[in-house]
Design an enzyme around this catalytic site. Sequence first.
Site, PDB file in Angstrom:
ATOM      1  N   ASN A 103       0.863  -1.188   0.000  1.00 13.40           N
ATOM      2  CA  ASN A 103       0.000   0.000   0.000  1.00 13.40           C
ATOM      3  C   ASN A 103       0.900   1.240   0.000  1.00 13.40           C
ATOM      4  OD1 ASN A 103      -1.831   2.029   0.493  1.00 13.40           O
ATOM      5  ND2 ASN A 103      -2.314   1.393   2.592  1.00 13.40           N
ATOM      6  N   TRP A 104       1.023   1.841  -1.166  1.00 12.86           N
ATOM      7  CA  TRP A 104       1.959   2.969  -1.294  1.00 12.86           C
ATOM      8  C   TRP A 104       1.431   4.256  -0.655  1.00 12.86           C
ATOM      9  CZ3 TRP A 104       3.711   2.652  -7.172  1.00 12.86           C
ATOM     10  CH2 TRP A 104       4.393   1.438  -7.364  1.00 12.86           C
ATOM     11  N   LYS A 105       0.174   4.241  -0.264  1.00 19.39           N
ATOM     12  CA  LYS A 105      -0.430   5.444   0.333  1.00 19.39           C
ATOM     13  C   LYS A 105      -0.097   6.662  -0.540  1.00 19.39           C
ATOM     14  CE  LYS A 105      -0.187   3.314   4.855  1.00 19.39           C
ATOM     15  NZ  LYS A 105      -0.145   3.468   6.289  1.00 19.39           N
TER      16      LYS A 105
ATOM     17  N   HIS B 256      -9.669   1.474   5.132  1.00 17.79           N
ATOM     18  CA  HIS B 256      -8.366   1.704   5.780  1.00 17.79           C
ATOM     19  C   HIS B 256      -8.535   2.741   6.885  1.00 17.79           C
ATOM     20  CE1 HIS B 256      -4.228   2.857   6.456  1.00 17.79           C
ATOM     21  NE2 HIS B 256      -3.900   1.703   5.902  1.00 17.79           N
TER      22      HIS B 256
ATOM     23  N   SER C  40       3.469  -1.652  10.450  1.00 16.33           N
ATOM     24  CA  SER C  40       4.911  -1.671  10.720  1.00 16.33           C
ATOM     25  C   SER C  40       5.570  -3.009  10.408  1.00 16.33           C
ATOM     26  CB  SER C  40       5.187  -1.258  12.171  1.00 16.33           C
ATOM     27  OG  SER C  40       4.735   0.058  12.381  1.00 16.33           O
TER      28      SER C  40
ATOM     29  N   GLY D 237       2.776  -1.002   4.291  1.00 17.59           N
ATOM     30  CA  GLY D 237       2.733   0.408   3.915  1.00 17.59           C
ATOM     31  C   GLY D 237       4.118   0.913   3.555  1.00 17.59           C
TER      32      GLY D 237
ATOM     33  N   GLU E 183      -5.381  -4.573  10.904  1.00 16.33           N
ATOM     34  CA  GLU E 183      -4.373  -3.521  11.047  1.00 16.33           C
ATOM     35  C   GLU E 183      -4.635  -2.725  12.321  1.00 16.33           C
ATOM     36  OE1 GLU E 183      -2.419  -2.389   7.135  1.00 16.33           O
ATOM     37  OE2 GLU E 183      -4.228  -1.196   7.263  1.00 16.33           O
TER      38      GLU E 183
HETATM   39  P1  PGA Z   1       2.740   0.676   7.600  1.00 19.10           P
HETATM   40  O1  PGA Z   1       1.273   0.801   7.039  1.00 19.10           O
HETATM   41  O2  PGA Z   1       3.319  -0.619   7.055  1.00 19.10           O
HETATM   42  O3  PGA Z   1       3.466   1.876   7.094  1.00 19.10           O
HETATM   43  O4  PGA Z   1       2.635   0.616   9.092  1.00 19.10           O
HETATM   44  C1  PGA Z   1       0.423  -0.306   6.906  1.00 19.10           C
HETATM   45  C2  PGA Z   1      -0.923   0.146   6.423  1.00 19.10           C
HETATM   46  O5  PGA Z   1      -1.437   1.172   6.902  1.00 19.10           O
HETATM   47  O6  PGA Z   1      -1.517  -0.484   5.531  1.00 19.10           O
END
Ligand code: PGA
Length: 246
Positions: free
Chosen positions: A6-8, A90, A208, A229, A160
């Site tokens: 998930n590149w956000k 999300h 994380s 992420g 999550e």
């Molecule tokens: P993160 O995000 O790996 O940066 O903690 C995970 C997510 O929100 O899908």
Amino acid sequence: MLIIGNWKAYVETVAKAKALALSAKRLALSGKHQLVIAPPAPYLGVLIAGKSRVAFASQDLSLTVGGAETGEVTAAALASVGVTYAIVGHSERRAHGETDQMVADKVRHAIAHKIIPVLCIGELERDSDGRYLKRLREELAAVYGPLSPKERLSIVVAYEPIWAIGKSAEDAITPADLHEMVLYIRKVLSDYLPGRGAQSAKVLYGGSVEPGNVRLLAAGSGIDGLLVGRASTDVPTFSALVKAIS
Ligand code: PGA
């Protein structure tokens, strides 16, 4: 394993998007995992072009069915460029006001467009009275309750915990706690999925995940995959993460 990057909003140039996608396509060729990329919407059409083993996800899904709706990206448009999955609910979308009801509607809308919903659930914090477990049950009930048995089977659940998102490996959930949570989620799902449905439903973990903790999180926790992420937005880090569990 199903590994979704998930590149956000971390990736802000098409050049970087192409480099990350190319690396994922190479990783997918040599590895045994199903890799999925969830880039910002403008890159989807560009990155999906050409044959590869990588599948693509949208980071959200609009409920609108088209027409005079400036700024909306419809499910039909996403399906037409070849999107396979949609991340729905999300915590970063819920933080902008998305309710359980909206999440439920989006899941149904995705399924209606033959897009596999990746339903994100997770508690804001842990408490000693078990209220966080109740919250997870509510999130699942809101979505699964109104759906038909067939629709329910197509959902991928991503657990999550919000307290573990966007931090570092030390803040991620412990493998033992994750194992417990996966059992709990499957137990709740068994109210909605008959027979072996709850056991065979795909349950992912996100929060994380890094190259340093992925192996422990994946081993013996009962998860079927990961929603990654930040660690998915850097070529060497993401490839180290995938290789750590290959
Ligand atoms: P993160 O995000 O790996 O940066 O903690 C995970 C997510 O929100 O899908």
